[in-house]
Design an enzyme around this catalytic site. Structure first.
Site, mmCIF file in Angstrom:
data_model
loop_
_atom_site.group_PDB
_atom_site.id
_atom_site.type_symbol
_atom_site.label_atom_id
_atom_site.label_comp_id
_atom_site.label_asym_id
_atom_site.label_seq_id
_atom_site.Cartn_x
_atom_site.Cartn_y
_atom_site.Cartn_z
ATOM 1 N N LYS A 13 0.712 -1.331 -0.011
ATOM 2 C CA LYS A 13 0.162 -0.081 -0.096
ATOM 3 C C LYS A 13 0.984 1.423 0.076
ATOM 4 O O LYS A 13 0.639 2.112 -0.765
ATOM 5 C CB LYS A 13 -1.004 -0.019 1.033
ATOM 6 C CG LYS A 13 -1.925 -1.012 1.312
ATOM 7 C CD LYS A 13 -2.823 -1.059 2.692
ATOM 8 C CE LYS A 13 -1.801 -0.995 3.942
ATOM 9 N NZ LYS A 13 -1.331 -2.330 4.338
ATOM 10 N N ARG A 88 -9.897 0.822 8.582
ATOM 11 C CA ARG A 88 -9.456 -0.642 8.892
ATOM 12 C C ARG A 88 -10.413 -1.301 9.867
ATOM 13 O O ARG A 88 -10.212 -2.704 10.142
ATOM 14 C CB ARG A 88 -8.114 -0.480 9.829
ATOM 15 C CG ARG A 88 -6.773 -0.862 9.034
ATOM 16 C CD ARG A 88 -5.736 -0.609 9.993
ATOM 17 N NE ARG A 88 -4.488 -1.302 9.835
ATOM 18 C CZ ARG A 88 -3.558 -0.859 9.159
ATOM 19 N NH1 ARG A 88 -3.465 0.438 8.789
ATOM 20 N NH2 ARG A 88 -2.436 -1.581 9.064
ATOM 21 N N ARG A 127 11.647 -4.652 5.107
ATOM 22 C CA ARG A 127 11.187 -3.132 4.884
ATOM 23 C C ARG A 127 12.289 -2.238 5.710
ATOM 24 O O ARG A 127 12.383 -2.312 6.717
ATOM 25 C CB ARG A 127 9.840 -2.913 5.168
ATOM 26 C CG ARG A 127 9.269 -1.728 5.257
ATOM 27 C CD ARG A 127 7.882 -1.439 5.244
ATOM 28 N NE ARG A 127 7.044 -2.008 6.248
ATOM 29 C CZ ARG A 127 5.850 -2.174 6.454
ATOM 30 N NH1 ARG A 127 5.126 -1.834 5.341
ATOM 31 N NH2 ARG A 127 5.210 -2.594 7.459
ATOM 32 N N ARG A 161 10.899 -0.279 11.154
ATOM 33 C CA ARG A 161 9.814 -0.142 12.278
ATOM 34 C C ARG A 161 10.050 -1.271 13.487
ATOM 35 O O ARG A 161 10.303 -2.331 12.992
ATOM 36 C CB ARG A 161 8.746 -0.336 11.774
ATOM 37 C CG ARG A 161 8.127 1.113 10.909
ATOM 38 C CD ARG A 161 7.093 0.777 10.079
ATOM 39 N NE ARG A 161 5.868 0.179 10.631
ATOM 40 C CZ ARG A 161 4.908 -0.227 9.774
ATOM 41 N NH1 ARG A 161 4.898 0.233 8.558
ATOM 42 N NH2 ARG A 161 3.984 -0.707 10.494
ATOM 43 N N ARG A 172 -0.879 -8.700 13.433
ATOM 44 C CA ARG A 172 -1.458 -7.802 12.779
ATOM 45 C C ARG A 172 -2.248 -8.429 11.234
ATOM 46 O O ARG A 172 -3.124 -7.883 11.025
ATOM 47 C CB ARG A 172 -0.266 -7.054 11.957
ATOM 48 C CG ARG A 172 0.397 -5.876 12.984
ATOM 49 C CD ARG A 172 1.686 -5.437 12.755
ATOM 50 N NE ARG A 172 1.946 -4.708 11.626
ATOM 51 C CZ ARG A 172 3.157 -4.397 10.976
ATOM 52 N NH1 ARG A 172 4.168 -4.921 11.403
ATOM 53 N NH2 ARG A 172 3.168 -4.042 9.822
#
Ligand code: ADP
Ligand code: ADP
Ligand code: ZN
Length: 216
Positions: A13, A88, A127, A161, A172
């Protein structure tokens, strides 16, 4: 133009939202980035959100709708926005409908980034982002042209992160399937749901997104 990007953590996203922002002048509204900024600033919202985020759970609907509703009033949102990470939950989707109606705005499309769960851990644990400009990278799938130097701004510092670890990803994903996936039939029923193949290569996904935008 109001677009929603919908997909599990790691679906792509943020990566695609950055590209749409650069190419079409739409503003990327990432609720995750907004929360991380609140955490970094040590605000009351940030303090409340930090523990929830580190557990891989969802921050309250009240906080999230408040953040988005305020942000949509900013002048830079006039040209259109890409909602990355919001809504969400069904309550957030209903609140969004209400706030768009009040502001005289129309939801143009919800783009589902379809991915299989088993690739997401690798996407998320690899990431990182440029500390200076926020550009997103991946250890394996999206390296800067020169190692250690951001393509966009030349920055040499990068962030990972604290919630991007294999344990948190499990919670998640659970939150995604239980609380966010029900939004797919919600938007399908309204005729605004489009899909792209989030498993394809990054550039191929961008091409599919462009095709969706051309069609609306
Ligand atoms: P999201 O915002 O949905 O959580 P990101 O856009 O941050 O996901 O993507 C997660 C990671 O996977 C990033 O490191 C990104 O560079 C990489 N990535 C994004 N899209 C793809 C893709 N189609 N194929 C391979 N890697 C991807
Ligand atoms: P990803 O795209 O990798 O799932 P985000 O950056 O969108 O990550 O979100 C990081 C965390 O911030 C989420 O796990 C959740 O705790 C919180 N968060 C972000 N957006 C929302 C939202 N709309 N509702 C509730 N919590 C949110
Ligand atoms: Zn940079």
């Amino acid at each position: 133009m109001i677009l929603i990007l919908l997909g599990p953590p790691g679906a792509g996203k943020g990566t695609q939202a950055q590209r749409l922002q650069d190419k079409h002048g739409l503003v990327q509204l990432s609720t995750g980035d907004m929360l991380r900024a609140a955490v970094a600033a040590g605000s009351e919202t940030g303090l409340k959100a930090k523990a929830v985020m580190d557990r891989g759970e969802l921050v309250s609907d009240e906080i999230m709708t408040g953040i988005i509703s305020e942000r949509l009033n900013d002048p830079d949102c006039k040209n259109g926005v890409i909602l990355d990470g919001f809504p969400r939950t069904e309550a957030q989707a209903e609140a969004l409908d209400k706030m768009l109606a009040e502001k005289g705005l129309v939801l143009n499309a919800v783009i589902e980034m379809k991915t299989d769960d088993d690739i997401l851990v690798e996407r998320i644990t690899g990431r990182y982002t440029c500390a200076k400009c926020g550009a997103g990278y991946h250890d394996k799938f999206l390296k800067p042209a020169v190692e250690g130097v951001c393509d966009k701004c030349g920055g040499t510092e990068f962030n990972r992160r604290s919630d991007d670890n294999a344990e948190t990803v499990t919670s998640r994903l659970k939150a995604y399937h239980e609380q966010t996936a029900p939004l797919l039939p919600y938007y399908r029923g309204r005729g605004v749901l489009k899909q792209v193949d989030g498993m394809a290569g990054i550039d191929e996904v961008t091409d599919q997104m462009e095709a969706v935008l051309q069609a609306i």
